[in-house]
Design an enzyme around this catalytic site. Sequence first.
Site, PDB file in Angstrom:
ATOM      1  N   THR A  70       0.852  -1.201   0.000  1.00 25.27           N
ATOM      2  CA  THR A  70       0.000   0.000   0.000  1.00 25.27           C
ATOM      3  C   THR A  70       0.884   1.246   0.000  1.00 25.27           C
ATOM      4  OG1 THR A  70      -1.773  -1.161   1.134  1.00 25.27           O
ATOM      5  CG2 THR A  70      -1.791   1.238   1.296  1.00 25.27           C
ATOM      6  N   ASN A 148      -5.991  -9.879  -7.398  1.00 23.93           N
ATOM      7  CA  ASN A 148      -6.122 -10.511  -6.073  1.00 23.93           C
ATOM      8  C   ASN A 148      -7.476 -11.181  -5.848  1.00 23.93           C
ATOM      9  OD1 ASN A 148      -6.491  -7.534  -6.177  1.00 23.93           O
ATOM     10  ND2 ASN A 148      -7.517  -7.891  -4.212  1.00 23.93           N
ATOM     11  N   GLN A 176       0.379 -10.080  -6.037  1.00 27.84           N
ATOM     12  CA  GLN A 176      -0.129 -11.462  -6.028  1.00 27.84           C
ATOM     13  C   GLN A 176       0.666 -12.381  -6.944  1.00 27.84           C
ATOM     14  OE1 GLN A 176      -2.407 -12.769  -4.022  1.00 27.84           O
ATOM     15  NE2 GLN A 176      -3.229 -10.912  -3.105  1.00 27.84           N
ATOM     16  N   SER A 194       4.621  -7.104  -1.800  1.00 27.96           N
ATOM     17  CA  SER A 194       4.296  -7.157  -0.364  1.00 27.96           C
ATOM     18  C   SER A 194       4.846  -8.444   0.242  1.00 27.96           C
ATOM     19  CB  SER A 194       2.769  -7.130  -0.214  1.00 27.96           C
ATOM     20  OG  SER A 194       2.412  -7.341   1.128  1.00 27.96           O
ATOM     21  N   GLY A 195       5.477  -8.331   1.412  1.00 29.11           N
ATOM     22  CA  GLY A 195       6.077  -9.507   2.047  1.00 29.11           C
ATOM     23  C   GLY A 195       5.069 -10.548   2.501  1.00 29.11           C
ATOM     24  N   HIS A 196       3.937 -10.080   3.040  1.00 28.21           N
ATOM     25  CA  HIS A 196       3.063 -11.055   3.700  1.00 28.21           C
ATOM     26  C   HIS A 196       2.257 -11.918   2.738  1.00 28.21           C
ATOM     27  CE1 HIS A 196      -0.977  -8.952   3.676  1.00 28.21           C
ATOM     28  NE2 HIS A 196      -0.215  -7.914   3.436  1.00 28.21           N
ATOM     29  N   THR A 232      13.925   4.816   9.957  1.00 29.87           N
ATOM     30  CA  THR A 232      14.933   3.765  10.172  1.00 29.87           C
ATOM     31  C   THR A 232      14.458   2.450   9.563  1.00 29.87           C
ATOM     32  OG1 THR A 232      15.603   4.875  12.187  1.00 29.87           O
ATOM     33  CG2 THR A 232      16.271   2.563  11.967  1.00 29.87           C
ATOM     34  N   CYS A 320     -17.991  -5.142   3.325  1.00 28.25           N
ATOM     35  CA  CYS A 320     -19.155  -4.935   4.174  1.00 28.25           C
ATOM     36  C   CYS A 320     -18.993  -3.641   4.957  1.00 28.25           C
ATOM     37  CB  CYS A 320     -19.292  -6.109   5.132  1.00 28.25           C
ATOM     38  SG  CYS A 320     -20.893  -6.163   5.896  1.00 28.25           S
TER      39      CYS A 320
HETATM   40  N1  PLP Z   1      -2.065  -4.978  -4.111  1.00 28.46           N
HETATM   41  C1  PLP Z   1      -2.671  -6.184  -4.159  1.00 28.46           C
HETATM   42  C2  PLP Z   1      -2.957  -6.798  -5.478  1.00 28.46           C
HETATM   43  C3  PLP Z   1      -3.019  -6.845  -2.992  1.00 28.46           C
HETATM   44  O1  PLP Z   1      -3.618  -8.037  -3.049  1.00 28.46           O
HETATM   45  C4  PLP Z   1      -2.732  -6.226  -1.748  1.00 28.46           C
HETATM   46  C5  PLP Z   1      -3.148  -6.853  -0.486  1.00 28.46           C
HETATM   47  O2  PLP Z   1      -4.166  -7.506  -0.411  1.00 28.46           O
HETATM   48  C6  PLP Z   1      -2.094  -4.985  -1.748  1.00 28.46           C
HETATM   49  C7  PLP Z   1      -1.781  -4.389  -2.949  1.00 28.46           C
HETATM   50  C8  PLP Z   1      -1.736  -4.285  -0.471  1.00 28.46           C
HETATM   51  O3  PLP Z   1      -0.680  -4.962   0.149  1.00 28.46           O
HETATM   52  P1  PLP Z   1      -0.227  -4.600   1.640  1.00 28.46           P
HETATM   53  O4  PLP Z   1      -1.116  -5.401   2.532  1.00 28.46           O
HETATM   54  O5  PLP Z   1       1.203  -5.041   1.718  1.00 28.46           O
HETATM   55  O6  PLP Z   1      -0.380  -3.162   1.815  1.00 28.46           O
END
Ligand code: PLP
Length: 376
Positions: A70, A148, A176, A194-196, A232, A320
């Site tokens: 994001t 996504n 994704q 994105s790492g997660h 940092t 929602c």
């Molecule tokens: N872009 C896409 C396609 C995503 O699926 C997501 C998270 O669901 C994001 C951006 C945002 O990622 P983050 O959670 O690292 O901000």
Amino acid sequence: MIYLDNAATTAVFKEVLDSLEDYYKSYFANPSSIHKHGQKVRHVIERSRYDISQILKVNEEEVFFTSCATESNNTIIFGLADLYPEKNHIVVSPIEHKSVLNPLKKLSSKGYKIDFIKVDKDGVIDIDHLKSLISEKTLIVIVMHGNNETGVVQDIRSIGKLCKEKDVLFFSDIVQSFLKEDIDTDYVDFLSVSGHKINAPKGIGLMFKRKDLPLSPLIYGGGQEKGLRSGTENPQLILALADSAKIWKEKRGEFVSKLKSLRDYFEDRLRQEIEDISIVSGRTKRLPHISNIIFPKLDAQSLVMGLDSYDVCVSSGSACSSGTPAPSHVLSALGYSEKEALSSVRFSFGVDIDYNQIEQVIEMIKNIYRELSFFF
Ligand code: PLP
């Protein structure tokens, strides 16, 4: 628990989790400090940057760490808008993540013209339409690689090539698709990761910015990340991101073929058991881990809650707010009706799932379907 919500987030790899404690103990110094402990941390950050640049097949100076995708998306959009105020037109696909669409909404409130590229029923963008939208006022073209919600994959090589011909910048969100699809970076100017989503912890992301392209920062301060992202650095999360990416890279063939087989098996079994379902973006190239199903006789929230009562985690595309579900903007852009969009559930697979668990989920869906479809 059976976790089928890997497009929302993934569990951190055990190896990565195991390393974290040591990383916190060994690399606590500030990487900007000039003493040797600070420099040791600087070294591991730069090594991680190098490792990731090799995976992305880009130059290490083109990789900038952020806190999440994001933040990367916001930095790219607002950073360019700040630099080129005379270019007040943006061309974007209508199926982007909200972290792209909402910054654009903000720019639109300041007078920017935002044009949305037509997509077909599978979500594939109309490249001729894209071409017709570009003008000398266009700041940037934004098209995500893998969606996504539906998994639809766009041809970022052709899109990027067109943008180069038209002399306009091109940004693709690869959150994704990173490590699940080949990323062709030849013609892209900006990318976000994105790492997660790749089994690293939350709170770490990165952006790729082609060398020599200027960009204004979103955050000002001590000038870290070559002035583009002050604050940092988080060495532990940067290391964890690089470790997860390396595991994915090493096992990619195995992981991707497993994800594809799980997804195909799930969809085949579901088709056998429940008539009338449709698979969103099912006729085109899709990411291996995402299956978005429309259950015409159900509302998605009830299926999600029903599966939750069996301890199965999935997502519905609908947002929602104030108790009333709103249809997903992605499904609406693909031309699905409000009723269809409110009947869509996203199943997203991870490499730790097995066929037995898929069978269990099919059985649960059958039960829930039998009970609920009666009322819908
Ligand atoms: N872009 C896409 C396609 C995503 O699926 C997501 C998270 O669901 C994001 C951006 C945002 O990622 P983050 O959670 O690292 O901000």
